[in-house]
Design a protein around this motif. Structure first.
Motif, PDB file in Angstrom:
ATOM      1  N   TRP A   1      -1.965  -5.007 -13.887  1.00  0.00           N
ATOM      2  CA  TRP A   1      -1.527  -3.657 -14.265  1.00  0.00           C
ATOM      3  C   TRP A   1      -2.705  -2.769 -14.648  1.00  0.00           C
ATOM      4  CZ3 TRP A   1       2.819  -2.144 -12.494  1.00  0.00           C
ATOM      5  CH2 TRP A   1       3.882  -3.043 -12.346  1.00  0.00           C
ATOM      6  N   LYS A   2      -3.703  -3.359 -15.291  1.00  0.00           N
ATOM      7  CA  LYS A   2      -4.893  -2.588 -15.635  1.00  0.00           C
ATOM      8  C   LYS A   2      -5.609  -2.131 -14.368  1.00  0.00           C
ATOM      9  CE  LYS A   2      -9.286  -2.787 -18.162  1.00  0.00           C
ATOM     10  NZ  LYS A   2     -10.194  -3.636 -18.985  1.00  0.00           N
ATOM     11  N   ASP A   3      -5.753  -3.044 -13.394  1.00  0.00           N
ATOM     12  CA  ASP A   3      -6.409  -2.692 -12.136  1.00  0.00           C
ATOM     13  C   ASP A   3      -5.640  -1.606 -11.395  1.00  0.00           C
ATOM     14  OD1 ASP A   3      -8.480  -4.437 -12.507  1.00  0.00           O
ATOM     15  OD2 ASP A   3      -7.804  -5.927 -11.062  1.00  0.00           O
ATOM     16  N   LEU A   4      -4.320  -1.750 -11.328  1.00  0.00           N
ATOM     17  CA  LEU A   4      -3.515  -0.777 -10.597  1.00  0.00           C
ATOM     18  C   LEU A   4      -3.635   0.605 -11.222  1.00  0.00           C
ATOM     19  CD1 LEU A   4      -1.536   0.069  -8.438  1.00  0.00           C
ATOM     20  CD2 LEU A   4       0.337  -0.806  -9.867  1.00  0.00           C
ATOM     21  N   GLU A   5      -3.508   0.679 -12.535  1.00  0.00           N
ATOM     22  CA  GLU A   5      -3.583   1.985 -13.203  1.00  0.00           C
ATOM     23  C   GLU A   5      -4.972   2.588 -13.049  1.00  0.00           C
ATOM     24  OE1 GLU A   5      -1.085   3.636 -14.187  1.00  0.00           O
ATOM     25  OE2 GLU A   5       0.364   1.994 -13.968  1.00  0.00           O
ATOM     26  N   THR A   6      -6.010   1.752 -13.102  1.00  0.00           N
ATOM     27  CA  THR A   6      -7.373   2.253 -12.922  1.00  0.00           C
ATOM     28  C   THR A   6      -7.566   2.785 -11.511  1.00  0.00           C
ATOM     29  OG1 THR A   6      -8.223   0.656 -14.537  1.00  0.00           O
ATOM     30  CG2 THR A   6      -9.824   1.666 -13.059  1.00  0.00           C
ATOM     31  N   SER A   7      -7.062   2.035 -10.514  1.00  0.00           N
ATOM     32  CA  SER A   7      -7.183   2.479  -9.124  1.00  0.00           C
ATOM     33  C   SER A   7      -6.477   3.812  -8.911  1.00  0.00           C
ATOM     34  CB  SER A   7      -6.610   1.424  -8.175  1.00  0.00           C
ATOM     35  OG  SER A   7      -7.401   0.257  -8.167  1.00  0.00           O
TER      36      SER A   7
ATOM     37  N   LEU B   1       2.080 -12.987 -10.698  1.00  0.00           N
ATOM     38  CA  LEU B   1       1.367 -11.964  -9.936  1.00  0.00           C
ATOM     39  C   LEU B   1       2.242 -11.307  -8.875  1.00  0.00           C
ATOM     40  CD1 LEU B   1      -2.099 -13.723  -9.549  1.00  0.00           C
ATOM     41  CD2 LEU B   1      -1.579 -11.685 -10.903  1.00  0.00           C
ATOM     42  N   TYR B   2       2.959 -12.116  -8.110  1.00  0.00           N
ATOM     43  CA  TYR B   2       3.789 -11.491  -7.072  1.00  0.00           C
ATOM     44  C   TYR B   2       4.893 -10.650  -7.715  1.00  0.00           C
ATOM     45  CZ  TYR B   2       6.035 -10.562  -2.672  1.00  0.00           C
ATOM     46  OH  TYR B   2       6.555  -9.903  -1.583  1.00  0.00           O
ATOM     47  N   GLU B   3       5.419 -11.109  -8.840  1.00  0.00           N
ATOM     48  CA  GLU B   3       6.436 -10.328  -9.546  1.00  0.00           C
ATOM     49  C   GLU B   3       5.876  -8.954  -9.944  1.00  0.00           C
ATOM     50  OE1 GLU B   3       7.696 -14.625 -10.120  1.00  0.00           O
ATOM     51  OE2 GLU B   3       5.836 -13.493  -9.930  1.00  0.00           O
TER      52      GLU B   3
ATOM     53  N   LEU C   1      -4.046   5.233   1.843  1.00  0.00           N
ATOM     54  CA  LEU C   1      -4.976   4.630   0.894  1.00  0.00           C
ATOM     55  C   LEU C   1      -4.576   3.185   0.617  1.00  0.00           C
ATOM     56  CD1 LEU C   1      -5.583   7.360  -1.852  1.00  0.00           C
ATOM     57  CD2 LEU C   1      -7.131   6.655  -0.015  1.00  0.00           C
ATOM     58  N   ALA C   2      -5.529   2.286   0.784  1.00  0.00           N
ATOM     59  CA  ALA C   2      -5.331   0.872   0.468  1.00  0.00           C
ATOM     60  C   ALA C   2      -6.395   0.448  -0.527  1.00  0.00           C
ATOM     61  CB  ALA C   2      -5.425   0.021   1.733  1.00  0.00           C
ATOM     62  N   SER C   3      -5.980  -0.287  -1.558  1.00  0.00           N
ATOM     63  CA  SER C   3      -6.951  -0.835  -2.498  1.00  0.00           C
ATOM     64  C   SER C   3      -6.558  -2.278  -2.816  1.00  0.00           C
ATOM     65  CB  SER C   3      -7.062   0.011  -3.766  1.00  0.00           C
ATOM     66  OG  SER C   3      -8.224  -0.349  -4.492  1.00  0.00           O
ATOM     67  N   LYS C   4      -7.326  -2.900  -3.729  1.00  0.00           N
ATOM     68  CA  LYS C   4      -7.144  -4.330  -3.963  1.00  0.00           C
ATOM     69  C   LYS C   4      -7.390  -4.671  -5.422  1.00  0.00           C
ATOM     70  CE  LYS C   4      -9.668  -4.965   0.404  1.00  0.00           C
ATOM     71  NZ  LYS C   4     -10.623  -3.855   0.278  1.00  0.00           N
ATOM     72  N   THR C   5      -6.765  -5.762  -5.865  1.00  0.00           N
ATOM     73  CA  THR C   5      -7.021  -6.307  -7.193  1.00  0.00           C
ATOM     74  C   THR C   5      -7.414  -7.779  -7.076  1.00  0.00           C
ATOM     75  OG1 THR C   5      -6.069  -6.885  -9.351  1.00  0.00           O
ATOM     76  CG2 THR C   5      -4.539  -6.788  -7.486  1.00  0.00           C
ATOM     77  N   PRO C   6      -8.472  -8.180  -7.785  1.00  0.00           N
ATOM     78  CA  PRO C   6      -8.838  -9.591  -7.820  1.00  0.00           C
ATOM     79  C   PRO C   6      -8.224 -10.315  -9.014  1.00  0.00           C
ATOM     80  CG  PRO C   6     -10.577  -8.351  -8.854  1.00  0.00           C
ATOM     81  CD  PRO C   6      -9.492  -7.344  -8.454  1.00  0.00           C
ATOM     82  N   SER C   7      -7.403  -9.599  -9.784  1.00  0.00           N
ATOM     83  CA  SER C   7      -6.916 -10.140 -11.054  1.00  0.00           C
ATOM     84  C   SER C   7      -6.081 -11.404 -10.875  1.00  0.00           C
ATOM     85  CB  SER C   7      -6.095  -9.099 -11.800  1.00  0.00           C
ATOM     86  OG  SER C   7      -5.699  -9.606 -13.056  1.00  0.00           O
TER      87      SER C   7
END
Length: 336
Positions: free
Chosen positions: A85-91, A120-122, A72-78
């Protein structure tokens, strides 16, 4: 069945990935049917994104019981740590899993790096440390940024548009990924629908042993085409070579790839469709593009307010308003 390994990730899958953007346009059960059929027939790589509306939810619903057997691969535009963190937890929640195999920065306008001030990279590094992601990826449509990401040594995978319409510099990028041991995930293998021969598209990409195509699939007939190539892969013969040469000549120069980063439009113009209309009329059945509803959408071009949003957001540097006007002028000739 041909397989591909994504660089230093060690992930090895069938050389048919499932691009999950189009399933947001169909119902939940219809999407689940396609996803499960893909899995039953050997497809193991599924790529989605936080911004693909309900795509993640449909993938989680369809494939949660085989999670350990798929990638599974997903993405964040944040652009902020909080959003990340919100995007990751939602995904994770929607995909019904406690980890992602690859989490990708979604077409950022710069290459996130440690210490760049964004944090972001951190966040990616911390998510990996926590076991919430296995590998760090980035997607982009800008060649210089893609090269920078690969050469940085910070990214395990790169997702980039690649088809038989690619330039020599694009091909060099694929080879650079091989050299740097970075997994290359190929999006837009059909160039946003401008390539109408999937067998030629497959045959071309099959010549790059480190490239994993992710086909955007919305219909069972589309899935069946790509599944058929697993046992009987198309060969790059003289006919295929001639077709590709013809298409490259016809599509040479300035054309819209249909990525959609120009949207939303203040005038309600469907830019990815309108900016490619001349090509669509000549490369696919034209009737659907000439209905009263389609005409109304095309004539919205006359309402352009020249706000500059589309031009400033186009990763290919197109003069979008001028391109739209040329397509509208051509479109009118089909209405006479």
């Amino acid at each position: 069945m041909t397989t591909v390994t994504l660089g230093r990730t060690g992930i090895t899958v069938n050389k048919n990935g499932f691009g999950c953007l189009p399933i947001q346009r169909i119902g939940k059960e219809e999407a689940a049917f396609l996803l499960r059929k893909a899995y039953r027939n050997g497809i193991r790589f599924f790529d989605t994104a936080r911004v693909y509306t309900d795509s993640e939810e449909k993938v989680g619903y369809a494939l949660k019981d085989v999670r350990s057997e798929i990638i599974l691969a997903s993405k964040t535009p944040s652009k902020t740590p909080e959003g990340f963190w919100k995007d990751l937890e939602t995904s994770l929640s929607l995909l019904q899993t406690d980890y992602l195999d690859i989490f990708q920065f979604h077409n950022p306008h710069f290459c996130p790096k440690p210490g760049d001030g964004t944090g972001l990279y951190e966040c990616m590094a911390e998510a990996k440390k926590q076991g919430k992601i296995r590998f760090i990826g980035i997607t982009n449509h800008r060649l210089p940024l893609a090269i920078e990401a690969v050469e940085s040594g910070l990214y395990d995978t790169l997702q980039f548009p690649f088809s038989y319409l690619a330039s020599e510099k694009d091909k060099q990028l694929v080879n650079l990924c091989r050299e740097k041991n970075v997994g290359f995930i190929c999006m837009k293998g059909l160039s946003g629908g401008l390539i109408t021969r999937s067998d030629a598209a497959y045959a071309f990409l099959n010549e790059f042993d480190n490239a994993l195509p992710i086909w955007g699939i919305q219909r069972e007939s589309e899935l069946d085409e790509f599944l058929s190539y697993q046992e009987n892969p198309p060969v790059m013969d003289e006919e295929m070579t001639a077709l590709i040469a013809h298409d490259k000549q016809e599509l040479a120069g300035e054309f819209c790839r249909g990525c959609g980063y120009c949207l939303p439009c203040a005038a309600g113009i469907d830019i990815p469709t309108a900016a490619r209309m001349s090509l669509l009329l000549r490369r696919s059945p034209s009737a659907a593009h000439l209905t009263p509803q389609a005409q109304e959408k095309m004539f919205r071009i006359e309402n352009c307010v020249h706000c500059g949003h589309c031009t400033s957001h186009c990763p290919y540097g197109l003069d979008t308003p001028s391109l739209l006007l040329r397509n509208l002028a051509d479109y009118k000739t089909f209405l006479k």
